[in-house]
Design a protein around this motif. Structure first.
Motif, PDB file in Angstrom:
ATOM      1  N   HIS A 136      -1.166  11.693  18.338  1.00 10.94           N
ATOM      2  CA  HIS A 136       0.246  11.931  18.071  1.00 10.94           C
ATOM      3  C   HIS A 136       0.654  11.185  16.803  1.00 10.94           C
ATOM      4  O   HIS A 136      -0.001  10.232  16.391  1.00 10.94           O
ATOM      5  CB  HIS A 136       1.107  11.437  19.235  1.00 10.94           C
ATOM      6  N   ILE A 137       1.763  11.618  16.229  1.00  5.74           N
ATOM      7  CA  ILE A 137       2.354  10.953  15.072  1.00  5.74           C
ATOM      8  C   ILE A 137       3.735  10.452  15.466  1.00  5.74           C
ATOM      9  O   ILE A 137       4.521  11.197  16.048  1.00  5.74           O
ATOM     10  CB  ILE A 137       2.476  11.899  13.867  1.00  5.74           C
ATOM     11  N   ALA A 138       4.010   9.199  15.169  1.00  3.83           N
ATOM     12  CA  ALA A 138       5.342   8.628  15.352  1.00  3.83           C
ATOM     13  C   ALA A 138       5.923   8.423  13.960  1.00  3.83           C
ATOM     14  O   ALA A 138       5.404   7.630  13.177  1.00  3.83           O
ATOM     15  CB  ALA A 138       5.275   7.311  16.102  1.00  3.83           C
ATOM     16  N   ASP A 139       6.958   9.200  13.636  1.00  3.03           N
ATOM     17  CA  ASP A 139       7.659   9.030  12.360  1.00  3.03           C
ATOM     18  C   ASP A 139       8.652   7.894  12.524  1.00  3.03           C
ATOM     19  O   ASP A 139       9.407   7.854  13.496  1.00  3.03           O
ATOM     20  CB  ASP A 139       8.377  10.315  11.966  1.00  3.03           C
ATOM     21  N   LEU A 140       8.653   6.964  11.577  1.00  2.00           N
ATOM     22  CA  LEU A 140       9.477   5.763  11.674  1.00  2.00           C
ATOM     23  C   LEU A 140      10.555   5.738  10.604  1.00  2.00           C
ATOM     24  O   LEU A 140      10.296   6.078   9.443  1.00  2.00           O
ATOM     25  CB  LEU A 140       8.600   4.513  11.521  1.00  2.00           C
ATOM     26  N   ALA A 141      11.719   5.306  10.980  1.00  2.28           N
ATOM     27  CA  ALA A 141      12.826   5.040  10.053  1.00  2.28           C
ATOM     28  C   ALA A 141      13.103   6.211   9.119  1.00  2.28           C
ATOM     29  O   ALA A 141      13.175   6.054   7.910  1.00  2.28           O
ATOM     30  CB  ALA A 141      12.557   3.771   9.257  1.00  2.28           C
ATOM     31  N   GLY A 142      13.264   7.382   9.702  1.00  2.00           N
ATOM     32  CA  GLY A 142      13.620   8.548   8.901  1.00  2.00           C
ATOM     33  C   GLY A 142      12.561   8.970   7.907  1.00  2.00           C
ATOM     34  O   GLY A 142      12.874   9.510   6.863  1.00  2.00           O
ATOM     35  N   GLY A 143      11.310   8.727   8.202  1.00  2.00           N
ATOM     36  CA  GLY A 143      10.224   9.145   7.326  1.00  2.00           C
ATOM     37  C   GLY A 143       9.725   8.081   6.370  1.00  2.00           C
ATOM     38  O   GLY A 143       8.856   8.361   5.534  1.00  2.00           O
ATOM     39  N   ARG A 144      10.238   6.856   6.453  1.00  2.00           N
ATOM     40  CA  ARG A 144       9.747   5.792   5.569  1.00  2.00           C
ATOM     41  C   ARG A 144       8.321   5.380   5.902  1.00  2.00           C
ATOM     42  O   ARG A 144       7.630   4.784   5.087  1.00  2.00           O
ATOM     43  CB  ARG A 144      10.639   4.554   5.658  1.00  2.00           C
ATOM     44  N   GLY A 145       7.899   5.698   7.127  1.00  2.00           N
ATOM     45  CA  GLY A 145       6.552   5.357   7.541  1.00  2.00           C
ATOM     46  C   GLY A 145       6.157   6.164   8.756  1.00  2.00           C
ATOM     47  O   GLY A 145       6.961   6.899   9.316  1.00  2.00           O
ATOM     48  N   TRP A 146       4.889   6.027   9.146  1.00  2.00           N
ATOM     49  CA  TRP A 146       4.434   6.697  10.350  1.00  2.00           C
ATOM     50  C   TRP A 146       3.227   5.993  10.932  1.00  2.00           C
ATOM     51  O   TRP A 146       2.579   5.196  10.264  1.00  2.00           O
ATOM     52  CB  TRP A 146       4.110   8.163  10.097  1.00  2.00           C
ATOM     53  N   MET A 156       0.986  -4.621   4.083  1.00  2.00           N
ATOM     54  CA  MET A 156       2.209  -3.973   4.486  1.00  2.00           C
ATOM     55  C   MET A 156       3.335  -4.999   4.421  1.00  2.00           C
ATOM     56  O   MET A 156       3.164  -6.135   4.858  1.00  2.00           O
ATOM     57  CB  MET A 156       2.039  -3.436   5.909  1.00  2.00           C
ATOM     58  N   PRO A 157       4.494  -4.604   3.887  1.00  2.00           N
ATOM     59  CA  PRO A 157       5.625  -5.537   3.830  1.00  2.00           C
ATOM     60  C   PRO A 157       6.051  -5.971   5.225  1.00  2.00           C
ATOM     61  O   PRO A 157       5.843  -5.267   6.206  1.00  2.00           O
ATOM     62  CB  PRO A 157       6.733  -4.725   3.167  1.00  2.00           C
ATOM     63  N   GLU A 158       6.689  -7.132   5.313  1.00  2.00           N
ATOM     64  CA  GLU A 158       7.064  -7.700   6.601  1.00  2.00           C
ATOM     65  C   GLU A 158       7.999  -6.787   7.390  1.00  2.00           C
ATOM     66  O   GLU A 158       7.849  -6.648   8.602  1.00  2.00           O
ATOM     67  CB  GLU A 158       7.709  -9.077   6.406  1.00  2.00           C
ATOM     68  N   ASP A 159       8.970  -6.133   6.718  1.00  2.00           N
ATOM     69  CA  ASP A 159       9.883  -5.254   7.457  1.00  2.00           C
ATOM     70  C   ASP A 159       9.143  -4.060   8.049  1.00  2.00           C
ATOM     71  O   ASP A 159       9.409  -3.644   9.174  1.00  2.00           O
ATOM     72  CB  ASP A 159      11.058  -4.811   6.587  1.00  2.00           C
ATOM     73  N   GLY A 160       8.175  -3.528   7.315  1.00  2.00           N
ATOM     74  CA  GLY A 160       7.358  -2.434   7.832  1.00  2.00           C
ATOM     75  C   GLY A 160       6.493  -2.876   8.991  1.00  2.00           C
ATOM     76  O   GLY A 160       6.360  -2.172   9.993  1.00  2.00           O
ATOM     77  N   LYS A 161       5.914  -4.062   8.886  1.00  2.00           N
ATOM     78  CA  LYS A 161       5.059  -4.589   9.949  1.00  2.00           C
ATOM     79  C   LYS A 161       5.850  -4.790  11.245  1.00  2.00           C
ATOM     80  O   LYS A 161       5.389  -4.422  12.331  1.00  2.00           O
ATOM     81  CB  LYS A 161       4.446  -5.915   9.513  1.00  2.00           C
ATOM     82  N   GLN A 162       7.068  -5.319  11.137  1.00  2.00           N
ATOM     83  CA  GLN A 162       7.899  -5.526  12.318  1.00  2.00           C
ATOM     84  C   GLN A 162       8.295  -4.194  12.961  1.00  2.00           C
ATOM     85  O   GLN A 162       8.319  -4.068  14.183  1.00  2.00           O
ATOM     86  CB  GLN A 162       9.149  -6.337  11.971  1.00  2.00           C
TER      87      GLN A 162
END
Length: 83
Positions: free
Chosen positions: A51-61, A1-7
């Motif tokens: 549960h699902i947590a959608d992150l950054a407008g759908g870029r990840g979850w 996973m890229p660093e920005d996604g990991k953070q």
């Protein structure tokens, strides 16, 4: 996973574990979370389940569950995705 996604995943986990109502029951139950996280049950018929947590407008979850422990809750992330 890229660093920005990991953070972002680590930040989301920290926000979720300190939530007032970790099962996010009711309308607008996730309003105390940052604007880049929305939370919903994986299945509407099981509001206490995963549960699902959608992150950054759908870029990840994150797909996660909470396990009650003696003093506090434990979050278990079962799936993470970042695009």
């Amino acid at each position: 996973m890229p660093e920005d996604g990991k953070q972002l995943v680590l930040s989301a986990r920290a926000e979720l574990i300190t939530a007032t109502d970790p099962y996010y029951r009711g309308i607008d139950a996730d309003v105390s979370l940052p604007h880049w996280i929305t939370v919903r049950p994986l299945a509407s018929t099981s509001p206490g389940g995963p549960h699902i947590a959608d992150l950054a407008g759908g870029r990840g979850w994150l797909t996660f569950t909470f396990t009650r422990r003696h003093a506090d809750l434990q979050i278990t992330v079962t799936d993470a995705f970042w695009a």
